[in-house]
Write a protein that holds these residues in place. Structure first.
Motif, short mmCIF file in Angstrom:
data_model
loop_
_atom_site.label_atom_id
_atom_site.label_comp_id
_atom_site.label_asym_id
_atom_site.label_seq_id
_atom_site.Cartn_x
_atom_site.Cartn_y
_atom_site.Cartn_z
N ARG A 151 0.84 -1.21 0.00
CA ARG A 151 0.00 0.00 0.00
C ARG A 151 0.87 1.25 0.00
NH1 ARG A 151 -0.43 1.90 5.32
NH2 ARG A 151 0.47 0.45 6.80
N ASP A 152 0.24 2.38 -0.31
CA ASP A 152 0.93 3.67 -0.30
C ASP A 152 2.22 3.64 -1.13
OD1 ASP A 152 1.06 6.29 0.47
OD2 ASP A 152 1.95 5.90 2.44
N LEU A 153 2.10 3.00 -2.31
CA LEU A 153 3.25 2.74 -3.18
C LEU A 153 4.19 3.92 -3.44
CD1 LEU A 153 2.15 -0.10 -4.04
CD2 LEU A 153 2.64 0.60 -6.37
N GLU A 154 3.64 4.97 -4.01
CA GLU A 154 4.50 6.08 -4.44
C GLU A 154 5.25 6.71 -3.27
OE1 GLU A 154 3.11 8.85 -7.33
OE2 GLU A 154 4.97 10.02 -7.18
N ASN A 155 4.55 6.97 -2.16
CA ASN A 155 5.22 7.59 -1.01
C ASN A 155 6.32 6.71 -0.46
OD1 ASN A 155 3.80 10.00 -0.94
ND2 ASN A 155 2.11 9.07 0.22
N ARG A 156 6.01 5.43 -0.33
CA ARG A 156 7.01 4.51 0.23
C ARG A 156 8.20 4.36 -0.71
NH1 ARG A 156 3.73 -0.44 3.09
NH2 ARG A 156 3.15 0.71 4.96
N ALA A 157 7.91 4.28 -2.00
CA ALA A 157 8.99 4.14 -2.99
C ALA A 157 9.86 5.39 -2.98
CB ALA A 157 8.41 3.90 -4.37
N ARG A 158 9.24 6.56 -2.98
CA ARG A 158 10.01 7.81 -3.00
C ARG A 158 10.83 7.99 -1.73
NH1 ARG A 158 9.93 10.59 -7.39
NH2 ARG A 158 8.12 10.57 -8.77
N GLU A 159 10.30 7.52 -0.61
CA GLU A 159 11.05 7.57 0.65
C GLU A 159 12.36 6.77 0.52
OE1 GLU A 159 9.26 6.16 4.49
OE2 GLU A 159 7.84 7.78 3.98
N LYS A 160 12.23 5.56 -0.06
CA LYS A 160 13.42 4.70 -0.23
C LYS A 160 14.39 5.28 -1.24
CE LYS A 160 11.08 0.54 1.29
NZ LYS A 160 10.37 -0.68 0.93
N LEU A 161 13.84 5.90 -2.28
CA LEU A 161 14.66 6.54 -3.32
C LEU A 161 15.60 7.57 -2.70
CD1 LEU A 161 14.71 6.98 -6.57
CD2 LEU A 161 13.17 8.86 -6.11
N VAL A 162 15.04 8.38 -1.78
CA VAL A 162 15.81 9.44 -1.14
C VAL A 162 16.76 8.85 -0.09
CG1 VAL A 162 15.63 11.48 0.35
CG2 VAL A 162 14.03 11.17 -1.56
N LYS A 163 16.19 7.98 0.77
CA LYS A 163 16.95 7.42 1.87
C LYS A 163 18.18 6.64 1.40
CE LYS A 163 15.59 5.26 6.23
NZ LYS A 163 14.51 4.42 6.77
#
Ligand code: CTP
Ligand code: CA
Length: 224
Positions: A151-163
């Motif tokens: 769930r919450d794909l884009e937010n979680r993916a973008r969080e990992k992208l930055v982190k």
């Protein structure tokens, strides 16, 4: 697509791909693993090779055949995968982390088979190293991560992208049973550092791999 296969746009480019699950030992006959089949990573390795890249595949345990022309290093645990990645990532221009690395492993694996008792058994797990987040990066390297979210794909993916300081992240929607884990087909969303994204429609994993190479890898290489 014919252009990609015959023109060999990746000739001379070194690419490292991780694929498959890892196995974390509980005792000498048991382990913890996950549902990754390795198919997406292997499809990428195969297509990258067909486009001329020099491919090194770091693979967890799978039943898949090593694609022709691809150099493979087989590993079992997250710790072994970390070691192989450290060795082979240094001189790679592109790094693709498609493996489903275990986040935890039994803290005290047993050398002998654990015998059953009357009550519950407690396993104490400890964190494995986050290979991608702790990767030693070289100037000009392109690093692509994968993730699987329900769930919450884009937010979680973008969080990992930055982190994890990635150039792009490929996200699988595991709330859907028809794609991803173990399936012959896939459909993914890709998020880039510059805020843009790509959606790769449902297809067999070879086709998705080709689209990822064309719309993500070649795009990032042309910009760097
Ligand atoms: N990854 C890694 N080493 C780990 C765990 C993950 O290199 N020990 C990599 C994966 O190969 C993938 C990316 O990190 O490219 C994201 O993995 P994912 O499991 O989605 O993210 P985590 O940071 O482990 O977060 P969580 O599982 O809690 O969602
Ligand atoms: Ca994880």
């Amino acid at each position: 697509i014919a252009y990609l296969l015959f023109e060999k746009p990746l000739a001379g480019v070194k690419v490292m791909v991780t694929a498959g699950p890892t196995r974390e030992k509980i005792d000498n006959v048991r382990y913890i693993t996950n549902r990754s089949s390795g198919k997406m990573g292997y499809a990428l390795a195969r297509m990258l090779r067909l486009m001329g890249a020099e491919v090194i595949l770091i693979s967890g345990p799978t039943t898949l055949k090593i694609p022709s022309g691809v150099r493979a290093v087989k590993v079992q645990s997250a710790a072994e995968m970390a070691k192989a990645v450290d060795t082979h990532s240094k001189d790679s221009r592109v790094i693709i982390m498609a493996a489903a690395v275990a986040d935890y492993r039994p803290a005290e694996p047993s050398e002998s088979k654990i015998k059953k008792g009357a009550g519950k058994l407690t396993l104490i797990l400890e964190r494995t190293r986050d290979i991608l987040a702790t990767l030693e990066r070289k100037e000009g390297q392109i690093v692509i991560g994968f993730c699987a979210e329900d769930r919450d794909l884009e937010n979680r993916a973008r969080e990992k992208l930055v982190k994890k300081s990635l150039d792009a992240i490929v996200c699988n929607d595991i709330s859907r049973r028809d794609i991803a884990f173990g399936s012959e087909e896939n459909e993914v969303s890709v998020f880039f550092r510059d805020g843009s994204s790509e959606y790769i429609e449902k297809a067999d994993k070879d086709t998705v791999a080709l689209q990822l190479i064309k719309r993500v890898i070649l795009r990032l290489l042309s910009k760097s």
